[in-house]
Write an enzyme that holds these catalytic residues in place. Sequence first.
Site, PDB file in Angstrom:
ATOM      1  N   ASP A  17      -0.521   3.047   1.802  1.00 41.25           N
ATOM      2  CA  ASP A  17       0.619   1.895   1.604  1.00 41.25           C
ATOM      3  C   ASP A  17       1.950   2.410   0.964  1.00 41.25           C
ATOM      4  OD1 ASP A  17       1.533  -0.586   1.430  1.00 41.25           O
ATOM      5  OD2 ASP A  17       1.220  -0.630  -0.647  1.00 41.25           O
ATOM      6  N   SER A  18       3.188   1.817   0.993  1.00 47.54           N
ATOM      7  CA  SER A  18       4.153   2.170   0.446  1.00 47.54           C
ATOM      8  C   SER A  18       3.855   2.347  -1.110  1.00 47.54           C
ATOM      9  CB  SER A  18       5.377   1.362   0.814  1.00 47.54           C
ATOM     10  OG  SER A  18       4.948  -0.105   0.636  1.00 47.54           O
ATOM     11  N   TYR A  49       9.289   0.060   1.005  1.00 52.68           N
ATOM     12  CA  TYR A  49       9.606   0.415   2.284  1.00 52.68           C
ATOM     13  C   TYR A  49      10.540  -0.992   2.809  1.00 52.68           C
ATOM     14  CZ  TYR A  49       6.796   4.647   2.752  1.00 52.68           C
ATOM     15  OH  TYR A  49       6.229   5.935   2.597  1.00 52.68           O
ATOM     16  N   GLY A  50      10.104  -2.027   2.140  1.00 48.79           N
ATOM     17  CA  GLY A  50      10.422  -3.420   2.973  1.00 48.79           C
ATOM     18  C   GLY A  50      12.121  -3.616   3.478  1.00 48.79           C
ATOM     19  N   CYS A  80      -0.275  -1.507   5.080  1.00 50.97           N
ATOM     20  CA  CYS A  80       1.223  -1.816   4.692  1.00 50.97           C
ATOM     21  C   CYS A  80       1.758  -2.754   5.810  1.00 50.97           C
ATOM     22  CB  CYS A  80       1.892  -0.518   4.232  1.00 50.97           C
ATOM     23  SG  CYS A  80       3.762  -0.944   3.860  1.00 50.97           S
ATOM     24  N   ASN A  81       1.991  -3.846   5.604  1.00 51.82           N
ATOM     25  CA  ASN A  81       2.720  -4.464   6.997  1.00 51.82           C
ATOM     26  C   ASN A  81       3.978  -3.885   7.451  1.00 51.82           C
ATOM     27  OD1 ASN A  81       1.542  -7.393   7.201  1.00 51.82           O
ATOM     28  ND2 ASN A  81       1.273  -6.801   5.077  1.00 51.82           N
ATOM     29  N   THR A  82       4.865  -3.591   6.457  1.00 54.89           N
ATOM     30  CA  THR A  82       5.964  -2.693   6.930  1.00 54.89           C
ATOM     31  C   THR A  82       5.994  -1.430   7.709  1.00 54.89           C
ATOM     32  OG1 THR A  82       7.116  -3.605   4.674  1.00 54.89           O
ATOM     33  CG2 THR A  82       8.341  -2.018   6.106  1.00 54.89           C
ATOM     34  N   GLU A 165       5.179  -6.358  -8.796  1.00 54.84           N
ATOM     35  CA  GLU A 165       5.465  -4.865  -9.402  1.00 54.84           C
ATOM     36  C   GLU A 165       5.880  -5.069 -10.760  1.00 54.84           C
ATOM     37  OE1 GLU A 165       6.390  -1.765  -6.858  1.00 54.84           O
ATOM     38  OE2 GLU A 165       4.734  -2.243  -5.573  1.00 54.84           O
ATOM     39  N   CYS A 199       2.245  -9.768   3.754  1.00 53.17           N
ATOM     40  CA  CYS A 199       2.672  -8.553   2.787  1.00 53.17           C
ATOM     41  C   CYS A 199       1.501  -8.298   1.962  1.00 53.17           C
ATOM     42  CB  CYS A 199       3.971  -8.916   2.158  1.00 53.17           C
ATOM     43  SG  CYS A 199       4.368  -7.579   0.856  1.00 53.17           S
ATOM     44  N   THR A 200       1.251  -6.894   1.715  1.00 53.30           N
ATOM     45  CA  THR A 200      -0.002  -6.793   0.807  1.00 53.30           C
ATOM     46  C   THR A 200       0.111  -7.404  -0.806  1.00 53.30           C
ATOM     47  OG1 THR A 200       1.218  -4.641   0.420  1.00 53.30           O
ATOM     48  CG2 THR A 200      -0.417  -4.754   1.986  1.00 53.30           C
ATOM     49  N   HIS A 201       1.293  -7.510  -1.066  1.00 56.22           N
ATOM     50  CA  HIS A 201       1.424  -7.901  -2.448  1.00 56.22           C
ATOM     51  C   HIS A 201       1.016  -9.203  -2.877  1.00 56.22           C
ATOM     52  CE1 HIS A 201       3.564  -4.233  -3.069  1.00 56.22           C
ATOM     53  NE2 HIS A 201       3.661  -4.345  -4.219  1.00 56.22           N
TER      54      HIS A 201
HETATM   55  N1  DGL Z   1       3.251  -3.076   1.223  1.00 58.83           N
HETATM   56  C1  DGL Z   1       4.613  -3.356   1.675  1.00 58.83           C
HETATM   57  C2  DGL Z   1       4.150  -4.396   2.865  1.00 58.83           C
HETATM   58  O1  DGL Z   1       2.986  -5.050   3.054  1.00 58.83           O
HETATM   59  C3  DGL Z   1       5.321  -4.432   0.633  1.00 58.83           C
HETATM   60  C4  DGL Z   1       5.880  -3.512  -0.252  1.00 58.83           C
HETATM   61  C5  DGL Z   1       7.117  -2.614   0.319  1.00 58.83           C
HETATM   62  O2  DGL Z   1       8.086  -3.158   0.650  1.00 58.83           O
HETATM   63  O3  DGL Z   1       7.035  -1.223   0.285  1.00 58.83           O
HETATM   64  O4  DGL Z   1       5.113  -5.023   3.559  1.00 58.83           O
END
Ligand code: DGL
Length: 282
Positions: A17-18, A49-50, A80-82, A165, A199-201
Amino acid sequence: MGNTKRLSVNGPIGVFDSGYGGLTILKGIRQLMPEYDYIYLGDNARAPYGTRSFEIVYEFTLQAVNKLFNLGCPLIILGCNTASAKALRSIQQINLPKIDPIRRVLGVIRPTAESIGSMTKSRHVGVLGTIGTIKSESYPIEIKKLFPDITVTGQACPMWVPMVEYNEFNNEGADYFVQKYIYELLEKDPTIDTIILGCTHYPLLINKIKKYTPQNVRLVSQGDYVAESLRDYLNRHTEMDVRCTKGGTCLFLTTESVDKFEESASIFLGQEKIKVQSISLE
Ligand code: DGL
């Protein structure tokens, strides 16, 4: 490094993940399959990363994939979705055949898309995600491939990752932005009956999200679906399953400092005592 041919080996499942968010995916996977070994890699020094471009997310994600391969992972989940939206397809099609065609990299968007077909009655689905994930249109594309009758509406929620975060997600101030994005989504399509937390968060904001979502709307958190999909994948691909070692261990790697990772990871993992190492991807 991307062109190096490597011998296939046995080793842990890699989860990338990012930053910290992929810990929600790892948690779901470890709950369902505690017997496997895992390496979690968070590129915390370069997160989020978003908001980053396609090229940068691809470059960073490929570096992480190569690192996890070098550490012996036969299978990597981009938790990570991004990264799944912007880098997975290129890595699968361009890089993997050159690196090692036997190893695999899987994402989180396809398993989530697969799960919603049986959930929505109105056939109108909403997706909440980072700007990068929503702009990539990856969810509508994947969902349409599987369920052409479903209408998908996306909503970017750029304030939600920082709220998590910075540990503000349980505070009153968070309500404003949670309500804002959900109302904006439902205003675009009031017939939505299923919302993907893309999104993972976002699972950490679930209580507040529930507060502002009508009761008839179903919320889909990814952790469980990704875990089930991975178990199903390993059941179908026994040649990969035998390569994934089973010792029940989990190593955490971060591109940031160990102390910072341990502190922030506790938001996602609670009190679990973890073994963290700092690494470089460049
Ligand atoms: N992990 C990213 C996602 O699932 C979210 C955090 C990021 O923007 O890096 O899209």
